[in-house]
Design a protein around this motif. Structure first.
Motif, PDB file in Angstrom:
ATOM      1  N   GLY A 203       1.589  -1.432 -36.421  1.00 19.52           N
ATOM      2  CA  GLY A 203       1.188   0.087 -36.150  1.00 19.52           C
ATOM      3  C   GLY A 203       2.582   0.863 -35.860  1.00 19.52           C
ATOM      4  N   LEU A 204       3.381   0.249 -34.615  1.00 23.01           N
ATOM      5  CA  LEU A 204       4.709   1.512 -34.301  1.00 23.01           C
ATOM      6  C   LEU A 204       5.536   0.833 -35.902  1.00 23.01           C
ATOM      7  N   LEU A 205       5.621   0.033 -36.717  1.00 28.63           N
ATOM      8  CA  LEU A 205       6.503  -0.424 -37.218  1.00 28.63           C
ATOM      9  C   LEU A 205       6.979   0.302 -38.141  1.00 28.63           C
ATOM     10  N   ILE A 206       4.533   0.741 -38.412  1.00 26.78           N
ATOM     11  CA  ILE A 206       4.994   1.339 -40.145  1.00 26.78           C
ATOM     12  C   ILE A 206       4.725   2.874 -39.193  1.00 26.78           C
ATOM     13  N   ALA A 207       4.351   3.275 -38.790  1.00 26.47           N
ATOM     14  CA  ALA A 207       4.890   4.959 -37.901  1.00 26.47           C
ATOM     15  C   ALA A 207       6.100   5.424 -38.112  1.00 26.47           C
ATOM     16  N   GLY A 208       7.325   4.320 -37.558  1.00 23.58           N
ATOM     17  CA  GLY A 208       8.299   4.091 -37.818  1.00 23.58           C
ATOM     18  C   GLY A 208       8.754   4.351 -38.598  1.00 23.58           C
ATOM     19  N   ALA A 209       8.476   3.218 -39.541  1.00 23.63           N
ATOM     20  CA  ALA A 209       9.364   3.501 -41.259  1.00 23.63           C
ATOM     21  C   ALA A 209       8.886   5.020 -42.130  1.00 23.63           C
ATOM     22  N   VAL A 210       7.284   5.332 -41.745  1.00 21.87           N
ATOM     23  CA  VAL A 210       6.844   6.358 -42.412  1.00 21.87           C
ATOM     24  C   VAL A 210       7.583   7.855 -41.460  1.00 21.87           C
ATOM     25  N   ALA A 211       7.963   7.758 -40.799  1.00 25.04           N
ATOM     26  CA  ALA A 211       8.445   8.912 -39.753  1.00 25.04           C
ATOM     27  C   ALA A 211       9.796   9.819 -39.925  1.00 25.04           C
ATOM     28  N   ALA A 212      10.341   7.970 -40.513  1.00 28.19           N
ATOM     29  CA  ALA A 212      12.335   7.830 -41.048  1.00 28.19           C
ATOM     30  C   ALA A 212      12.553   8.683 -42.412  1.00 28.19           C
ATOM     31  N   TRP A 213      11.221   7.769 -43.587  1.00 31.98           N
ATOM     32  CA  TRP A 213      11.539   7.361 -44.329  1.00 31.98           C
ATOM     33  C   TRP A 213      11.185   8.721 -45.585  1.00 31.98           C
ATOM     34  N   VAL A 214       9.693   9.224 -45.044  1.00 31.30           N
ATOM     35  CA  VAL A 214       9.107   9.767 -45.789  1.00 31.30           C
ATOM     36  C   VAL A 214       9.068  11.541 -45.347  1.00 31.30           C
ATOM     37  N   PRO A 215      10.121  12.173 -46.213  1.00 26.80           N
ATOM     38  CA  PRO A 215       9.860  13.737 -46.590  1.00 26.80           C
ATOM     39  C   PRO A 215       9.210  14.088 -45.862  1.00 26.80           C
ATOM     40  N   ASP A 216       9.367  15.335 -45.021  1.00 28.22           N
ATOM     41  CA  ASP A 216       7.778  16.248 -44.655  1.00 28.22           C
ATOM     42  C   ASP A 216       7.430  16.919 -45.640  1.00 28.22           C
ATOM     43  N   SER A 217       7.899  17.547 -46.821  1.00 29.31           N
ATOM     44  CA  SER A 217       7.545  18.218 -48.095  1.00 29.31           C
ATOM     45  C   SER A 217       6.845  17.236 -48.277  1.00 29.31           C
ATOM     46  N   PHE A 218       6.863  15.604 -48.920  1.00 29.13           N
ATOM     47  CA  PHE A 218       5.934  15.458 -49.505  1.00 29.13           C
ATOM     48  C   PHE A 218       4.353  15.442 -48.692  1.00 29.13           C
ATOM     49  N   TRP A 219       4.175  14.928 -47.310  1.00 32.34           N
ATOM     50  CA  TRP A 219       2.995  15.010 -46.522  1.00 32.34           C
ATOM     51  C   TRP A 219       2.590  16.340 -46.995  1.00 32.34           C
ATOM     52  N   GLN A 220       3.266  17.793 -47.050  1.00 40.57           N
ATOM     53  CA  GLN A 220       2.673  19.076 -46.670  1.00 40.57           C
ATOM     54  C   GLN A 220       2.189  19.086 -48.409  1.00 40.57           C
ATOM     55  N   ALA A 221       2.517  18.429 -49.393  1.00 38.27           N
ATOM     56  CA  ALA A 221       2.230  18.726 -50.682  1.00 38.27           C
ATOM     57  C   ALA A 221       0.909  17.819 -51.108  1.00 38.27           C
ATOM     58  N   PHE A 222       1.060  17.025 -50.007  1.00 40.94           N
ATOM     59  CA  PHE A 222      -0.420  15.693 -50.094  1.00 40.94           C
ATOM     60  C   PHE A 222      -1.347  15.808 -49.376  1.00 40.94           C
ATOM     61  N   PHE A 223      -1.143  16.793 -48.409  1.00 36.43           N
ATOM     62  CA  PHE A 223      -2.022  17.318 -47.020  1.00 36.43           C
ATOM     63  C   PHE A 223      -2.810  18.672 -47.654  1.00 36.43           C
ATOM     64  N   PHE A 224      -1.993  18.910 -48.080  1.00 36.46           N
ATOM     65  CA  PHE A 224      -2.645  20.654 -48.746  1.00 36.46           C
ATOM     66  C   PHE A 224      -2.576  22.064 -48.036  1.00 36.46           C
ATOM     67  N   THR A 225      -1.214  21.993 -46.616  1.00 35.31           N
ATOM     68  CA  THR A 225      -0.774  22.091 -45.729  1.00 35.31           C
ATOM     69  C   THR A 225      -0.564  24.015 -46.383  1.00 35.31           C
ATOM     70  N   GLY A 226      -0.605  24.253 -47.078  1.00 36.65           N
ATOM     71  CA  GLY A 226       0.034  25.760 -47.844  1.00 36.65           C
ATOM     72  C   GLY A 226      -1.685  26.485 -48.364  1.00 36.65           C
ATOM     73  N   HIS A 227      -2.652  25.382 -47.954  1.00 37.15           N
ATOM     74  CA  HIS A 227      -4.053  25.962 -48.099  1.00 37.15           C
ATOM     75  C   HIS A 227      -4.879  25.580 -47.336  1.00 37.15           C
ATOM     76  N   PRO A 228      -5.194  26.817 -46.443  1.00 37.30           N
ATOM     77  CA  PRO A 228      -6.189  25.884 -45.385  1.00 37.30           C
ATOM     78  C   PRO A 228      -8.050  25.047 -45.400  1.00 37.30           C
ATOM     79  N   LEU A 229      -8.118  26.029 -46.386  1.00 35.00           N
ATOM     80  CA  LEU A 229      -9.400  25.733 -46.672  1.00 35.00           C
ATOM     81  C   LEU A 229      -9.850  24.066 -47.475  1.00 35.00           C
ATOM     82  N   ALA A 230      -8.933  23.791 -48.405  1.00 29.62           N
ATOM     83  CA  ALA A 230      -8.195  22.395 -48.915  1.00 29.62           C
ATOM     84  C   ALA A 230      -8.008  21.481 -48.442  1.00 29.62           C
ATOM     85  N   SER A 231      -7.506  21.812 -47.189  1.00 33.38           N
ATOM     86  CA  SER A 231      -6.661  21.335 -46.340  1.00 33.38           C
ATOM     87  C   SER A 231      -7.473  20.417 -45.102  1.00 33.38           C
ATOM     88  N   ALA A 232      -8.807  21.107 -44.626  1.00 35.07           N
ATOM     89  CA  ALA A 232      -9.892  20.925 -44.038  1.00 35.07           C
ATOM     90  C   ALA A 232     -10.744  20.533 -45.259  1.00 35.07           C
TER      91      ALA A 232
END
Length: 393
Positions: A203-232
């Motif tokens: 878990g720590l290795l996966i978390a480290g890899a994801v934090a280091a390698w996956v850009p925030d822009s990917f997560w923001q699009a994947f989790f619909f952070t610009g749309h509060p209702l859709a995100s929830a």
């Protein structure tokens, strides 16, 4: 190589940040487990009444935090006469309501997530109980029991069969501080670490890899952070799916939950993600071996629905009272090791862990580790060193 080094640095920093809290959590869990005998647990779980399910949840919270061991122990309780729903409530409590999980969540994510976990856990158990009553027929339960009685071994079967509680009578304090109590706590503490170590490291290795390698822009699009209702709405639905595919369970999924929270997943999505440690693919394979394919599919559907439902309810409840953090500042990467309170606490608790490890290996610990993944029959033939009232030589 620099990318790998960055990921390892993130994982190492997170490990150092949570080390003392992990040791403290497992120590508290070991103290409780040393006082609760498995025969007592079986006697209290004979039906699926609300009071029984509440007792099952509390006993689970006082038990193992390893998902594999919890699944094996739930099957063992079912075979010995516990009601299937009560055994599942025990399983959920033993992975999602344990002290060490709450401590780590508070440290990495914040106290609000710990509160959400201990509110959402009982909600999930209620939803599971209702869905079992509505959807699961007696015939399917009979088939599951028949399959369980075949005694097919799974991961951590030997660990689940162990009873390392303190022997003898007397007050809790007297038994706990006796030589046998010291031995029992050392045995539970070390065996619990051995049970979760693989998942924690992964878990720590996966978390480290994801934090280091996956850009925030990917997560923001994947989790619909610009749309509060859709995100929830999306968070609790996708959170368990991410957990299932990550193969990480037990406490090992908390560091990844911190990364996902910083990336933009909803508050309820984090809760649903944490709950899904009981649905990762290796554990689904164990369910198939224990209960058959039909019950495995029932568990997959019911657990998933309950996780999603609990995530939505927690999101609504905590949002209503303004308890959802506005800042996404989960602990993922620190500036390295420095002489602060974390370092001093780590040193103190590492010394305490060393004392318990010495006691463990001086009182038959090596043999217990060899039997850990074995069959219940092998464990039943083993006279646990925790039952020896004599102090170690």
């Amino acid at each position: 190589m620099s990318a790998i080094g960055h990921a390892l640095a993130v994982a190492g920093s997170m490990t150092w940040e949570i080390l003392w809290a992990l040791i403290l959590g497992f120590l508290l869990s070991a103290v409780v487990q040393a006082a609760v005998r498995k025969a007592t647990i079986v006697r209290l779980l004979g039906d699926d009444r609300p009071r029984t399910l509440a007792v099952a949840s509390l006993l689970g919270a006082a038990s193992s935090s390893c998902s594999y061991a919890a699944v094996a122990l739930a099957r063992s309780l079912f075979r010995k006469g516990a009601h299937f729903t009560a055994a599942m409530a025990f399983e959920i409590g033993s992975t999602n309501l344990v002290v060490e999980l709450g401590v780590i969540m508070a440290l990495l994510l914040g106290w609000q997530f710990t509160a959400a976990e201990f509110v959402g856990g009982p909600l999930m158990i209620v939803l599971v109980a209702v869905l079992f009553r509505v959807l699961v027929r007696k015939r399917l339960l009979a088939q599951a029991r028949e399959q369980a009685e075949r005694g097919l071994a799974g991961s951590m079967e030997g660990h689940a069969a162990m009873d390392m509680s303190v022997p003898g009578e007397g007050s809790f304090r007297r038994r706990l501080f006796s030589p046998a109590g010291f031995t029992s706590v050392a045995h539970v503490f070390t065996m619990e670490w051995a049970a979760i170590l693989r998942d924690l490291v992964v878990g720590l290795l996966i978390a480290g890899a994801v934090a280091a390698w996956v850009p925030d822009s990917f997560w923001q699009a994947f989790f619909f952070t610009g749309h509060p209702l859709a995100s929830a709405l999306w968070g609790p639905l996708i959170g368990p799916v991410v957990a299932i595919l990550s193969f990480v369970c037990s406490i090992g999924n908390v560091p990844l939950a911190a990364v996902l929270w910083n990336g933009g997943i909803s508050f309820g999505g984090v809760v649903a993600f944490i709950f899904a440690d009981l649905l990762i693919l290796p554990i689904l394979a164990i369910y198939r071996k224990y209960y058959g394919i039909r019950m495995t599919l029932a568990l997959l559907g019911i657990f998933y629905a309950a996780m999603v439902g609990a995530g939505y309810l927690v999101e609504l409840l905590f949002g209503t009272f303004g308890l959802i953090p506005r800042e996404r500042s989960a602990t993922v990467l620190s500036e390295g090791i420095s002489w602060n309170y974390t370092t001093w606490l780590n040193i103190a608790f590492l010394l305490l862990a060393a004392v318990l490890l010495v006691r463990f290996f001086r009182t038959g610990g090596r043999e217990m580790l060899r039997m850990m993944g074995g069959s219940p029959d092998a464990m039943a033939a083993h006279d646990s060193p925790g039952r020896d009232d004599r102090p170690a030589s």
